[in-house]
Design a protein around this motif. Structure first.
Motif, PDB file in Angstrom:
ATOM      1  N   SER A  72       0.833  -1.201   0.000  1.00 13.50           N
ATOM      2  CA  SER A  72       0.000   0.000   0.000  1.00 13.50           C
ATOM      3  C   SER A  72       0.870   1.255   0.000  1.00 13.50           C
ATOM      4  CB  SER A  72      -0.908   0.013   1.236  1.00 13.50           C
ATOM      5  OG  SER A  72      -1.790  -1.085   1.219  1.00 13.50           O
ATOM      6  N   GLY A  73       0.500   2.209  -0.831  1.00 10.83           N
ATOM      7  CA  GLY A  73       1.205   3.482  -0.833  1.00 10.83           C
ATOM      8  C   GLY A  73       2.471   3.504  -1.650  1.00 10.83           C
ATOM      9  N   ALA A  74       2.839   2.385  -2.284  1.00 10.15           N
ATOM     10  CA  ALA A  74       4.043   2.375  -3.117  1.00 10.15           C
ATOM     11  C   ALA A  74       3.843   3.299  -4.310  1.00 10.15           C
ATOM     12  CB  ALA A  74       4.349   0.962  -3.591  1.00 10.15           C
ATOM     13  N   VAL A  75       4.933   3.949  -4.741  1.00  7.39           N
ATOM     14  CA  VAL A  75       4.840   4.928  -5.822  1.00  7.39           C
ATOM     15  C   VAL A  75       5.868   4.623  -6.899  1.00  7.39           C
ATOM     16  CG1 VAL A  75       3.972   6.726  -4.278  1.00  7.39           C
ATOM     17  CG2 VAL A  75       6.440   6.540  -4.689  1.00  7.39           C
ATOM     18  N   GLY A  76       5.899   5.464  -7.934  1.00  2.00           N
ATOM     19  CA  GLY A  76       6.784   5.254  -9.072  1.00  2.00           C
ATOM     20  C   GLY A  76       6.036   4.571 -10.191  1.00  2.00           C
ATOM     21  N   ASP A  77       6.611   4.612 -11.379  1.00  2.22           N
ATOM     22  CA  ASP A  77       5.947   4.041 -12.545  1.00  2.22           C
ATOM     23  C   ASP A  77       5.579   2.577 -12.350  1.00  2.22           C
ATOM     24  OD1 ASP A  77       6.042   6.429 -13.836  1.00  2.22           O
ATOM     25  OD2 ASP A  77       7.749   5.947 -15.117  1.00  2.22           O
ATOM     26  N   ASP A  78       6.447   1.815 -11.689  1.00  5.55           N
ATOM     27  CA  ASP A  78       6.174   0.401 -11.438  1.00  5.55           C
ATOM     28  C   ASP A  78       5.808   0.145  -9.979  1.00  5.55           C
ATOM     29  OD1 ASP A  78       6.729  -0.456 -14.100  1.00  5.55           O
ATOM     30  OD2 ASP A  78       8.866  -0.221 -13.683  1.00  5.55           O
ATOM     31  N   LYS A  79       5.574   1.215  -9.238  1.00 14.25           N
ATOM     32  CA  LYS A  79       5.227   1.121  -7.817  1.00 14.25           C
ATOM     33  C   LYS A  79       6.236   0.257  -7.046  1.00 14.25           C
ATOM     34  CE  LYS A  79       0.353   2.314  -8.041  1.00 14.25           C
ATOM     35  NZ  LYS A  79       0.490   3.034  -9.303  1.00 14.25           N
ATOM     36  N   LEU A  80       7.508   0.556  -7.274  1.00 14.58           N
ATOM     37  CA  LEU A  80       8.587  -0.168  -6.600  1.00 14.58           C
ATOM     38  C   LEU A  80       9.240   0.656  -5.497  1.00 14.58           C
ATOM     39  CD1 LEU A  80      10.304  -1.842  -9.705  1.00 14.58           C
ATOM     40  CD2 LEU A  80       8.685  -2.874  -8.077  1.00 14.58           C
ATOM     41  N   ILE A  81       8.690   1.832  -5.211  1.00  9.52           N
ATOM     42  CA  ILE A  81       9.263   2.737  -4.216  1.00  9.52           C
ATOM     43  C   ILE A  81       8.351   2.825  -3.012  1.00  9.52           C
ATOM     44  CG2 ILE A  81       9.865   5.153  -3.744  1.00  9.52           C
ATOM     45  CD1 ILE A  81      10.497   5.410  -6.764  1.00  9.52           C
ATOM     46  N   ILE A  82       8.930   2.704  -1.827  1.00  9.37           N
ATOM     47  CA  ILE A  82       8.204   2.974  -0.588  1.00  9.37           C
ATOM     48  C   ILE A  82       8.600   4.381  -0.140  1.00  9.37           C
ATOM     49  CG2 ILE A  82       7.898   2.343   1.830  1.00  9.37           C
ATOM     50  CD1 ILE A  82       8.267  -0.550   1.056  1.00  9.37           C
ATOM     51  N   PRO A  83       7.655   5.338  -0.183  1.00 11.06           N
ATOM     52  CA  PRO A  83       7.993   6.719   0.140  1.00 11.06           C
ATOM     53  C   PRO A  83       7.808   7.016   1.629  1.00 11.06           C
ATOM     54  CG  PRO A  83       5.765   6.639  -0.703  1.00 11.06           C
ATOM     55  CD  PRO A  83       6.260   5.203  -0.669  1.00 11.06           C
ATOM     56  N   VAL A  84       8.676   7.848   2.166  1.00 10.71           N
ATOM     57  CA  VAL A  84       8.582   8.290   3.557  1.00 10.71           C
ATOM     58  C   VAL A  84       8.785   9.798   3.578  1.00 10.71           C
ATOM     59  CG1 VAL A  84       9.661   8.202   5.838  1.00 10.71           C
ATOM     60  CG2 VAL A  84       9.381   6.093   4.511  1.00 10.71           C
ATOM     61  N   GLY A  85       7.945  10.506   4.309  1.00 15.03           N
ATOM     62  CA  GLY A  85       8.075  11.952   4.418  1.00 15.03           C
ATOM     63  C   GLY A  85       7.029  12.676   3.590  1.00 15.03           C
ATOM     64  N   ALA A  86       7.053  13.998   3.686  1.00 11.49           N
ATOM     65  CA  ALA A  86       6.100  14.826   2.959  1.00 11.49           C
ATOM     66  C   ALA A  86       6.267  14.653   1.456  1.00 11.49           C
ATOM     67  CB  ALA A  86       6.286  16.297   3.339  1.00 11.49           C
ATOM     68  N   THR A  87       5.164  14.468   0.770  1.00 11.75           N
ATOM     69  CA  THR A  87       5.235  14.222  -0.668  1.00 11.75           C
ATOM     70  C   THR A  87       5.753  15.432  -1.440  1.00 11.75           C
ATOM     71  OG1 THR A  87       2.909  14.875  -0.920  1.00 11.75           O
ATOM     72  CG2 THR A  87       3.368  12.533  -0.589  1.00 11.75           C
ATOM     73  N   ASP A  88       5.623  16.630  -0.854  1.00  9.16           N
ATOM     74  CA  ASP A  88       6.097  17.833  -1.530  1.00  9.16           C
ATOM     75  C   ASP A  88       7.392  18.364  -0.911  1.00  9.16           C
ATOM     76  OD1 ASP A  88       4.902  18.558   0.854  1.00  9.16           O
ATOM     77  OD2 ASP A  88       3.965  20.382   0.061  1.00  9.16           O
ATOM     78  N   ALA A  89       8.114  17.515  -0.175  1.00  9.28           N
ATOM     79  CA  ALA A  89       9.419  17.932   0.349  1.00  9.28           C
ATOM     80  C   ALA A  89      10.321  18.332  -0.813  1.00  9.28           C
ATOM     81  CB  ALA A  89      10.053  16.810   1.161  1.00  9.28           C
ATOM     82  N   PRO A  90      11.126  19.370  -0.666  1.00  9.30           N
ATOM     83  CA  PRO A  90      11.904  19.878  -1.803  1.00  9.30           C
ATOM     84  C   PRO A  90      13.028  18.974  -2.279  1.00  9.30           C
ATOM     85  CG  PRO A  90      12.416  21.096   0.207  1.00  9.30           C
ATOM     86  CD  PRO A  90      11.246  20.231   0.522  1.00  9.30           C
ATOM     87  N   LEU A 118      15.278  15.186   9.185  1.00  6.92           N
ATOM     88  CA  LEU A 118      15.058  15.874   7.923  1.00  6.92           C
ATOM     89  C   LEU A 118      13.677  15.569   7.331  1.00  6.92           C
ATOM     90  CD1 LEU A 118      18.608  15.374   6.358  1.00  6.92           C
ATOM     91  CD2 LEU A 118      17.616  17.547   7.131  1.00  6.92           C
ATOM     92  N   THR A 119      13.214  14.337   7.487  1.00  9.99           N
ATOM     93  CA  THR A 119      11.879  14.003   6.972  1.00  9.99           C
ATOM     94  C   THR A 119      10.797  14.620   7.859  1.00  9.99           C
ATOM     95  OG1 THR A 119      11.954  11.866   8.137  1.00  9.99           O
ATOM     96  CG2 THR A 119      12.578  11.887   5.811  1.00  9.99           C
ATOM     97  N   ASP A 120      10.987  14.587   9.174  1.00  9.18           N
ATOM     98  CA  ASP A 120       9.977  15.139  10.091  1.00  9.18           C
ATOM     99  C   ASP A 120       9.811  16.650   9.911  1.00  9.18           C
ATOM    100  OD1 ASP A 120       9.617  12.611  11.103  1.00  9.18           O
ATOM    101  OD2 ASP A 120      10.767  12.950  12.948  1.00  9.18           O
ATOM    102  N   SER A 121      10.888  17.321   9.507  1.00 10.84           N
ATOM    103  CA  SER A 121      10.832  18.775   9.334  1.00 10.84           C
ATOM    104  C   SER A 121      10.408  19.181   7.924  1.00 10.84           C
ATOM    105  CB  SER A 121      12.197  19.398   9.651  1.00 10.84           C
ATOM    106  OG  SER A 121      13.191  18.925   8.753  1.00 10.84           O
ATOM    107  N   GLY A 122      10.140  18.198   7.052  1.00 11.79           N
ATOM    108  CA  GLY A 122       9.683  18.505   5.705  1.00 11.79           C
ATOM    109  C   GLY A 122      10.781  18.879   4.740  1.00 11.79           C
TER     110      GLY A 122
END
Length: 296
Positions: A72-90, A118-122
């Motif tokens: 659940s929540g995997a991203v990327g073209d093939d959904k092979l990435i597990i993302p952590v942190g704000a989706t709009d982090a720079p 770094l992830t908690d602070s965006g």
């Protein structure tokens, strides 16, 4: 009689050749250990975490035969990435890891607090990508089983704490303890709310095994030189960025430099279990391979 003698000689030569190949493999592993020890003594932690100990060659046999089921929540073209942190982090930190990889554990156990900060602070989002190369080199299935369990934890919204627990309790590289479901269940009990019947069923059934195998194939196709491979906005920073060695302080500095003039991220991804976000640009699929210290 002559034919029998010739056959016997060929058989002896073949056995000798096989033994020589085994000896070369043992010698290669021994040299890698010696190189790692030398790097520890001369350059310290920042360099030793770049040593890839017997995890850059060999094929593994972890390819799944079932349907590819992304967590659940995997991203990327093939959904092979597990993302952590704000989706709009720079900035984006891409981390390729193998749960049996000792260098990966050294990286995680020394940079964990910095990455969380770094992830908690965006300031940063992390794209975790999993590989199983130690299974291929050392034998066993602990890399695959642990990666599947981590994906099961992602389904439960517990990826980060379970990921951390796995690296904090990593067995010796030659000990395939993660191949045992019981070991993974014991470690899941350290994460509040994770050790549930649903999690156990996901682990036991290998729900995400084929997804893990596809992720490992992506790693191999990327022509990376070993794990961990760490990239900041697509640029290799492990074990060095330019002339600077990676360290917690330098990682903070590099992120600050990359984020100059940009606002911290605040957007949160849908909770695991809800529909996965649509396909998004994935600049990390074919980045520059990470640098490693190689045996002579």
């Amino acid at each position: 009689m002559s034919e029998k003698n010739n056959a016997g000689k060929r058989s002896a030569r073949e056995r000798l050749q096989m033994e020589r190949e085994r000896e070369r493999a043992r010698e290669k592993r021994r040299r890698l250990v010696i190189v790692a020890a030398a790097v520890v003594g001369v350059l310290g932690l920042a360099a030793v975490i770049g040593v890839i100990a017997a995890n850059t060659g060999g094929d593994d046999d972890t390819a799944g035969a079932g349907p590819v089921t992304a967590p659940s929540g995997a991203v990327g073209d093939d959904k092979l990435i597990i993302p952590v942190g704000a989706t709009d982090a720079p900035s984006t930190l891409t981390v390729w890891e193998d749960f049996r990889c000792p260098a990966c554990a050294l990286f995680e156990n020394n940079f964990r607090d910095t990455i969380h900060e770094l992830t908690d602070s965006g300031q940063l989002k992390v794209h975790y990508r999993l590989a199983t190369i130690i299974d291929g080199n050392m034998g066993g299935s602990g890399s695959l089983n642990a990666a599947n369990a981590a994906a099961c934890a992602q389904d439960a919204g517990k990826f980060v704490p379970y990921h951390d627990v796995l690296f904090q309790n990593q067995p010796q590289e030659t000990d395939d303890a993660f191949a045992k479901d019981g070991t993974l269940f014991d470690l899941a009990a350290k994460v509040q709310g994770l050790d549930t019947p649903a999690f156990r069923s996901c682990v036991t059934n290998g729900t995400h095994d084929s997804w893990v195998a596809e992720s490992n194939q992506a790693f191999r196709a990327g022509d990376f030189r070993g794990t961990p491979t760490v990239l900041l906005n697509g640029e290799s920073i492990f074990p060095t960025k330019g002339n600077e060695q990676i360290s917690p302080a330098n990682l903070k500095k590099w992120v600050a430099e990359a984020n100059q003039g940009k606002k911290p991220g605040t957007a949160t991804a849908p909770a695991p279990g809800s529909p996965s976000p649509g396909r998004s640009p994935d600049p990390d699929v074919s980045p520059t391979p990470g640098d490693t210290v190689q045996a002579p």
